[in-house]
Design a protein around this motif. Structure first.
Motif, short mmCIF file in Angstrom:
data_model
loop_
_atom_site.label_atom_id
_atom_site.label_comp_id
_atom_site.label_asym_id
_atom_site.label_seq_id
_atom_site.Cartn_x
_atom_site.Cartn_y
_atom_site.Cartn_z
N ALA A 12 0.83 -1.20 0.00
CA ALA A 12 0.00 0.00 0.00
C ALA A 12 0.87 1.25 0.00
N ARG A 13 1.96 1.24 0.77
CA ARG A 13 2.84 2.41 0.81
C ARG A 13 3.50 2.64 -0.54
N VAL A 14 3.98 1.57 -1.17
CA VAL A 14 4.64 1.72 -2.47
C VAL A 14 3.67 2.28 -3.50
N SER A 16 4.87 6.79 -9.13
CA SER A 16 4.71 7.81 -10.18
C SER A 16 4.52 7.19 -11.56
N LEU A 17 4.88 5.90 -11.71
CA LEU A 17 4.74 5.20 -12.97
C LEU A 17 4.43 3.74 -12.67
N VAL A 18 3.31 3.25 -13.21
CA VAL A 18 2.83 1.91 -12.87
C VAL A 18 2.48 1.14 -14.13
N LEU A 19 2.97 -0.10 -14.23
CA LEU A 19 2.53 -1.04 -15.24
C LEU A 19 1.66 -2.07 -14.53
N TYR A 20 0.40 -2.22 -14.94
CA TYR A 20 -0.49 -3.09 -14.17
C TYR A 20 -1.16 -4.12 -15.07
N ASP A 21 -1.57 -5.22 -14.41
CA ASP A 21 -2.14 -6.37 -15.11
C ASP A 21 -3.67 -6.38 -15.05
N HIS A 22 -4.25 -7.34 -15.77
CA HIS A 22 -5.70 -7.45 -15.90
C HIS A 22 -6.39 -7.73 -14.58
N LEU A 23 -5.80 -8.56 -13.71
CA LEU A 23 -6.46 -8.98 -12.48
C LEU A 23 -6.27 -8.02 -11.32
N VAL A 24 -5.68 -6.87 -11.58
CA VAL A 24 -5.54 -5.85 -10.52
C VAL A 24 -6.84 -5.07 -10.45
N GLY A 25 -7.47 -5.08 -9.27
CA GLY A 25 -8.77 -4.44 -9.11
C GLY A 25 -8.70 -2.92 -9.11
N VAL A 68 -3.16 4.51 -6.10
CA VAL A 68 -2.11 5.18 -6.87
C VAL A 68 -2.47 6.66 -7.00
N PRO A 69 -1.53 7.57 -6.79
CA PRO A 69 -1.84 9.00 -6.93
C PRO A 69 -2.39 9.34 -8.30
N ALA A 70 -3.30 10.31 -8.34
CA ALA A 70 -3.89 10.73 -9.60
C ALA A 70 -2.85 11.27 -10.57
N SER A 71 -1.75 11.76 -10.02
CA SER A 71 -0.70 12.32 -10.86
C SER A 71 0.18 11.26 -11.51
N ALA A 72 0.07 10.02 -11.05
CA ALA A 72 0.91 8.94 -11.59
C ALA A 72 0.44 8.53 -12.98
#
Length: 272
Positions: free
Chosen positions: A45-47, A52-61, A68-72
């Motif tokens: 949760a802290r991370v 600031s930059l996130v690559l995310y998968d299909h099963l992430v709710g 994640v910050p709106a600015s990311a």
């Protein structure tokens, strides 16, 4: 949004001197757990809140992404059955290219990165490219499904061994998995990605000696609203799943521990 639509993602990090070499950014491989955001680890949760930059998968709710910050900047690289936004090799290449721009990157994956999440492939790609990374583990789907559906994965009277297996079979289904190992007595076997291959899984286990009346369950949308747990036996579960139109994501749990589910589910309902 595709990274191709936003080429500045690959530009050097701000503050880098023109022409100066840019040290690679740190990549965090992060397990988002089985879906319920309350099951994220404190570190995860802290991370996410600092990302600031996130690559995310299909099963992430969506509720996990809400942290994640709106600015990311968030890039979807999810893979569904027969529908891949990017092939795995391209995802690893993108991670390396983004990291070489000097920006820290969070690679957000459902469940645990190292349990059928291809996190090992991605970590190896980063290591071979000389890019620093860390791994933040998450609760894997088998744990979430067992706890929320009322199926202990181990129990002294029923299972002293727990086996996690992929239900995403390739090639000759007779040899795709070590069926004699999976069909042994007094163990729990959890199949990930086994909805489409459930009839084959059950048939192969019975063909290799597991009794047809062995308790079995399929847990759909574990830990999420709309979770369903359907129980039966090796012989009956494929028909139950077909009648109830079970859809992925779902886990198949096989073994004597499944017989405890009705009593434990009642107890959990009373406690709630």
């Amino acid at each position: 949004m595709s990274f191709m639509d936003n080429p500045q993602w690959l530009e050097p990090a701000r503050g880098a001197a023109a022409g100066a070499p840019v040290p690679p950014g740190r990549v965090t491989l992060l397990g988002a757990g089985p879906g319920d955001p309350d099951l994220l680890t404190v570190k995860a949760a802290r991370v996410l809140r600092e990302a600031s930059l996130v690559l995310y998968d299909h099963l992430v709710g969506e509720q996990v992404l809400d942290l994640v910050p709106a600015s990311a900047e968030c890039i979807y690289v999810g893979k569904e059955s027969s529908r891949h936004t990017l092939p795995q090799e391209a995802i690893i290449d993108l991670m390396c290219r983004l990291a070489r721009s000097g920006r820290p990157l969070v690679r957000l994956k459902g469940g645990d990165c190292y349990v059928f999440g291809r996190g090992g492939e991605e970590a190896l790609g980063l290591a071979q490219a000389g890019i620093p990374f860390e791994v933040v583990p998450g609760i894997t789907a088998a744990q979430g499904a067992g706890a929320c559906a009322g199926i202990p994965l181990t129990h002294r009277d029923h299972a002293g061994t727990l086996v996690l297996a992929t239900g995403h079979l390739r090639g000759d289904n007779d040899t795709a998995l070590d069926w004699p190992l999976l069909a042994r007595a007094r163990q729990t076997v959890v199949f990930y990605m086994g909805v489409a291959t459930l009839p084959t899984i059950c048939a192969q286990l019975m063909a290799h000696g597991m009794p047809a009346d062995t308790p079995a369950a399929i847990v759909e949308r574990a830990t999420l609203p709309g979770q369903r747990c359907l129980t039966g036996t090796l012989a009956s579960l494929p028909g139950v799943a077909a009648t109830e139109a079970v859809q992925a994501p779902a886990l198949v749990i096989v073994g004597g521990v499944v017989a405890l589910q009705p009593a434990l589910a009642r107890g959990m309902a009373c406690a709630g």
